[in-house]
Each structure stands twice: as structure tokens, then as C-alpha cells.
Design a protein around this motif. Sequence first.
Motif, PDB file in Angstrom:
ATOM      1  N   ILE A  27       1.003  -1.175   0.068  1.00 36.61           N
ATOM      2  CA  ILE A  27      -0.132  -0.074  -0.023  1.00 36.61           C
ATOM      3  C   ILE A  27       0.966   1.140  -0.018  1.00 36.61           C
ATOM      4  O   ILE A  27       2.104   1.203   0.411  1.00 36.61           O
ATOM      5  CB  ILE A  27      -0.906   0.021   1.309  1.00 36.61           C
ATOM      6  N   GLU A  28       0.304   2.287  -0.473  1.00 36.13           N
ATOM      7  CA  GLU A  28       0.862   3.415  -0.228  1.00 36.13           C
ATOM      8  C   GLU A  28       0.057   4.335   1.053  1.00 36.13           C
ATOM      9  O   GLU A  28      -1.022   4.555   1.158  1.00 36.13           O
ATOM     10  CB  GLU A  28       0.658   4.400  -1.611  1.00 36.13           C
ATOM     11  N   SER A  29       1.049   4.611   2.183  1.00 38.95           N
ATOM     12  CA  SER A  29       0.670   5.051   3.194  1.00 38.95           C
ATOM     13  C   SER A  29       1.369   6.281   3.834  1.00 38.95           C
ATOM     14  O   SER A  29       2.314   6.581   3.360  1.00 38.95           O
ATOM     15  CB  SER A  29       0.674   3.910   4.446  1.00 38.95           C
ATOM     16  N   ILE A  30       0.901   7.276   4.775  1.00 35.46           N
ATOM     17  CA  ILE A  30       1.190   8.227   5.023  1.00 35.46           C
ATOM     18  C   ILE A  30       2.013   7.816   6.097  1.00 35.46           C
ATOM     19  O   ILE A  30       1.864   6.901   6.681  1.00 35.46           O
ATOM     20  CB  ILE A  30       0.108   9.238   5.764  1.00 35.46           C
ATOM     21  N   GLU A  31       2.999   8.874   6.042  1.00 38.31           N
ATOM     22  CA  GLU A  31       4.098   8.456   7.387  1.00 38.31           C
ATOM     23  C   GLU A  31       3.648   8.521   8.697  1.00 38.31           C
ATOM     24  O   GLU A  31       2.640   9.079   9.231  1.00 38.31           O
ATOM     25  CB  GLU A  31       5.413   9.415   7.097  1.00 38.31           C
ATOM     26  N   VAL A  32       4.137   7.409   9.422  1.00 42.99           N
ATOM     27  CA  VAL A  32       3.814   7.180  11.009  1.00 42.99           C
ATOM     28  C   VAL A  32       4.675   8.275  11.793  1.00 42.99           C
ATOM     29  O   VAL A  32       5.785   8.390  11.760  1.00 42.99           O
ATOM     30  CB  VAL A  32       4.039   5.950  11.668  1.00 42.99           C
ATOM     31  N   ARG A  33       3.744   9.237  12.419  1.00 41.72           N
ATOM     32  CA  ARG A  33       4.589  10.258  13.119  1.00 41.72           C
ATOM     33  C   ARG A  33       4.906  10.184  14.553  1.00 41.72           C
ATOM     34  O   ARG A  33       5.589  10.720  15.349  1.00 41.72           O
ATOM     35  CB  ARG A  33       3.794  11.485  12.723  1.00 41.72           C
ATOM     36  N   LYS A  34       3.929   9.393  15.171  1.00 45.18           N
ATOM     37  CA  LYS A  34       4.033   8.958  16.810  1.00 45.18           C
ATOM     38  C   LYS A  34       4.195   7.731  16.883  1.00 45.18           C
ATOM     39  O   LYS A  34       3.764   6.784  16.411  1.00 45.18           O
ATOM     40  CB  LYS A  34       2.572   9.338  17.178  1.00 45.18           C
ATOM     41  N   SER A  35       5.168   7.466  17.865  1.00 46.88           N
ATOM     42  CA  SER A  35       5.630   5.974  18.099  1.00 46.88           C
ATOM     43  C   SER A  35       4.397   5.378  19.237  1.00 46.88           C
ATOM     44  O   SER A  35       3.669   6.167  19.582  1.00 46.88           O
ATOM     45  CB  SER A  35       6.831   5.958  19.040  1.00 46.88           C
ATOM     46  N   GLN A  36       4.366   4.059  19.292  1.00 53.25           N
ATOM     47  CA  GLN A  36       3.520   3.488  19.969  1.00 53.25           C
ATOM     48  C   GLN A  36       3.594   3.835  21.478  1.00 53.25           C
ATOM     49  O   GLN A  36       2.529   3.946  22.217  1.00 53.25           O
ATOM     50  CB  GLN A  36       3.840   2.014  20.129  1.00 53.25           C
ATOM     51  N   LYS A  37       4.602   4.139  22.314  1.00 54.41           N
ATOM     52  CA  LYS A  37       4.736   4.785  23.173  1.00 54.41           C
ATOM     53  C   LYS A  37       4.332   6.033  23.577  1.00 54.41           C
ATOM     54  O   LYS A  37       3.434   6.394  24.656  1.00 54.41           O
ATOM     55  CB  LYS A  37       6.555   4.914  23.658  1.00 54.41           C
ATOM     56  N   GLU A  38       4.501   6.960  22.624  1.00 55.23           N
ATOM     57  CA  GLU A  38       3.875   8.468  22.606  1.00 55.23           C
ATOM     58  C   GLU A  38       2.215   7.992  22.599  1.00 55.23           C
ATOM     59  O   GLU A  38       1.570   8.925  23.226  1.00 55.23           O
ATOM     60  CB  GLU A  38       4.234   9.259  21.372  1.00 55.23           C
ATOM     61  N   ALA A  39       1.862   7.381  21.685  1.00 58.13           N
ATOM     62  CA  ALA A  39       0.423   7.076  21.743  1.00 58.13           C
ATOM     63  C   ALA A  39      -0.143   6.645  22.958  1.00 58.13           C
ATOM     64  O   ALA A  39      -1.263   7.114  23.386  1.00 58.13           O
ATOM     65  CB  ALA A  39      -0.036   6.097  20.283  1.00 58.13           C
ATOM     66  N   LEU A  40       0.462   5.596  23.552  1.00 54.58           N
ATOM     67  CA  LEU A  40      -0.203   4.930  24.610  1.00 54.58           C
ATOM     68  C   LEU A  40      -0.151   6.244  25.782  1.00 54.58           C
ATOM     69  O   LEU A  40      -1.135   6.404  26.423  1.00 54.58           O
ATOM     70  CB  LEU A  40       0.706   3.886  25.189  1.00 54.58           C
ATOM     71  N   LYS A  41       0.957   6.922  26.047  1.00 50.20           N
ATOM     72  CA  LYS A  41       1.153   8.224  26.820  1.00 50.20           C
ATOM     73  C   LYS A  41      -0.211   8.948  26.586  1.00 50.20           C
ATOM     74  O   LYS A  41      -0.582   9.577  27.804  1.00 50.20           O
ATOM     75  CB  LYS A  41       2.328   8.731  26.769  1.00 50.20           C
ATOM     76  N   TYR A  42      -0.290   9.470  25.480  1.00 53.18           N
ATOM     77  CA  TYR A  42      -1.528  10.296  24.927  1.00 53.18           C
ATOM     78  C   TYR A  42      -2.977   9.667  25.654  1.00 53.18           C
ATOM     79  O   TYR A  42      -3.584  10.385  26.137  1.00 53.18           O
ATOM     80  CB  TYR A  42      -1.581  10.709  23.778  1.00 53.18           C
ATOM     81  N   ILE A  43      -3.141   8.592  25.200  1.00 51.27           N
ATOM     82  CA  ILE A  43      -4.233   7.920  25.495  1.00 51.27           C
ATOM     83  C   ILE A  43      -4.727   7.806  27.150  1.00 51.27           C
ATOM     84  O   ILE A  43      -5.671   8.067  27.503  1.00 51.27           O
ATOM     85  CB  ILE A  43      -4.522   6.293  24.995  1.00 51.27           C
ATOM     86  N   LEU A  44      -3.375   7.179  27.972  1.00 49.75           N
ATOM     87  CA  LEU A  44      -3.498   7.008  29.350  1.00 49.75           C
ATOM     88  C   LEU A  44      -3.846   8.458  29.781  1.00 49.75           C
ATOM     89  O   LEU A  44      -4.508   8.852  30.759  1.00 49.75           O
ATOM     90  CB  LEU A  44      -2.286   6.658  29.834  1.00 49.75           C
ATOM     91  N   GLY A  45      -3.352   9.696  29.057  1.00 46.33           N
ATOM     92  CA  GLY A  45      -3.669  10.986  29.779  1.00 46.33           C
ATOM     93  C   GLY A  45      -4.890  11.653  29.502  1.00 46.33           C
ATOM     94  O   GLY A  45      -5.330  12.516  30.486  1.00 46.33           O
TER      95      GLY A  45
END
Length: 165
Positions: free
Chosen positions: A3-21
Motif C-alpha cells: 500500500i501507499e501510506s502516510i508516514e507514521v509520526r507518533k511512536s507506540q509509546k507516545e500514543a499510549l502516553k497520550y491515551i492514558l493522559g
Amino acid sequence: MKIESIEVRKSQKEALKYILGKIPLMSKVSQFNTVVTDVHLEYIEIKVLNYEIISKEKTNKMFRHEMKTNYITMLVNTYNGYSESVDSLPNTTRRYVTKSYIKKSKLGEDDIIEGVKNEILNFLDQKNNSLDKITLQNINIKEIKSIYKPYWVASFRGRSILLEA
């Protein structure tokens, strides 16, 4: 699947921290430390639609009509139907992704094309009411392309939480 995809800008760790916040403190306490589980990337299909808009415009020189052609590029999220007009496409990369990590589209391609065409017509009608110099002749779809946008998906108390990657 390639597939042609947009680049991933947030790491899994950053995403988890944001969700928990974003989870309220009382919810964390009353749920006896319920944790966010199964954090993974999923891809949502974004349709890139290039439209050609042909219009007839009155000029001041002896009331002549001049044909004009404009182009508009629309991005449509096939999962929730959100659409937007863009000047340039986002940067994409080609990658292999398992089909199970691609969210299934909720909208059909024909419905998307007609819906966006109607949005453009409504927008041009609203804009044209004040001008009355432009007469719309035709709107044609020139190109349809699919790109994929990555989202971090996490499971919290049986619900899925989506976060832009």
C-alpha cells in the motif's frame, strides 16, 4: 498487501502516553486500574479524488463568455466519510501491510464520488449566488487513487480507541 501510506509520526509509546493522559482520574480509580491493552497500528483508506470543474465566466468585454477549467483535489476518509479539499497531497511511502490491519471501508466508491461532487456543487452554488458571473458547465472526475492513513488502535474496557499515528 503493498500500500501507499502516510508516514507514521507518533511512536507506540507516545500514543499510549497520550491515551492514558485522556482517561479521567476517577475512571482509573473506580475501574481498579483497568489498563489499555492491545495497542497496534491499523490503516484507514483515504480516497484521493481529482475533479475537473468547467465553467463559463462572463467578461466585461462586450458580454463575452470565457470557458475556464479549474481542478480540485479532495481527500475522503472511507471509514467515517470526512472529506477535505487540499492543495498538495501528504507525503507517502510504499510498504507491505497485512490485510487484517486495514480497516474495512464503510462507504462505497460510487457513493463517495457522488457525495463529494454534490458537496462541490453546493459550495460553488453558495459562492456563485453573490457573484452571478460564473455559470457552471460540468464537473468530471479525472483520477481516483487510494492512500492509507495509519491510526493507533487501543482497547480500553472493551472499546476501541483510535488515535492518529
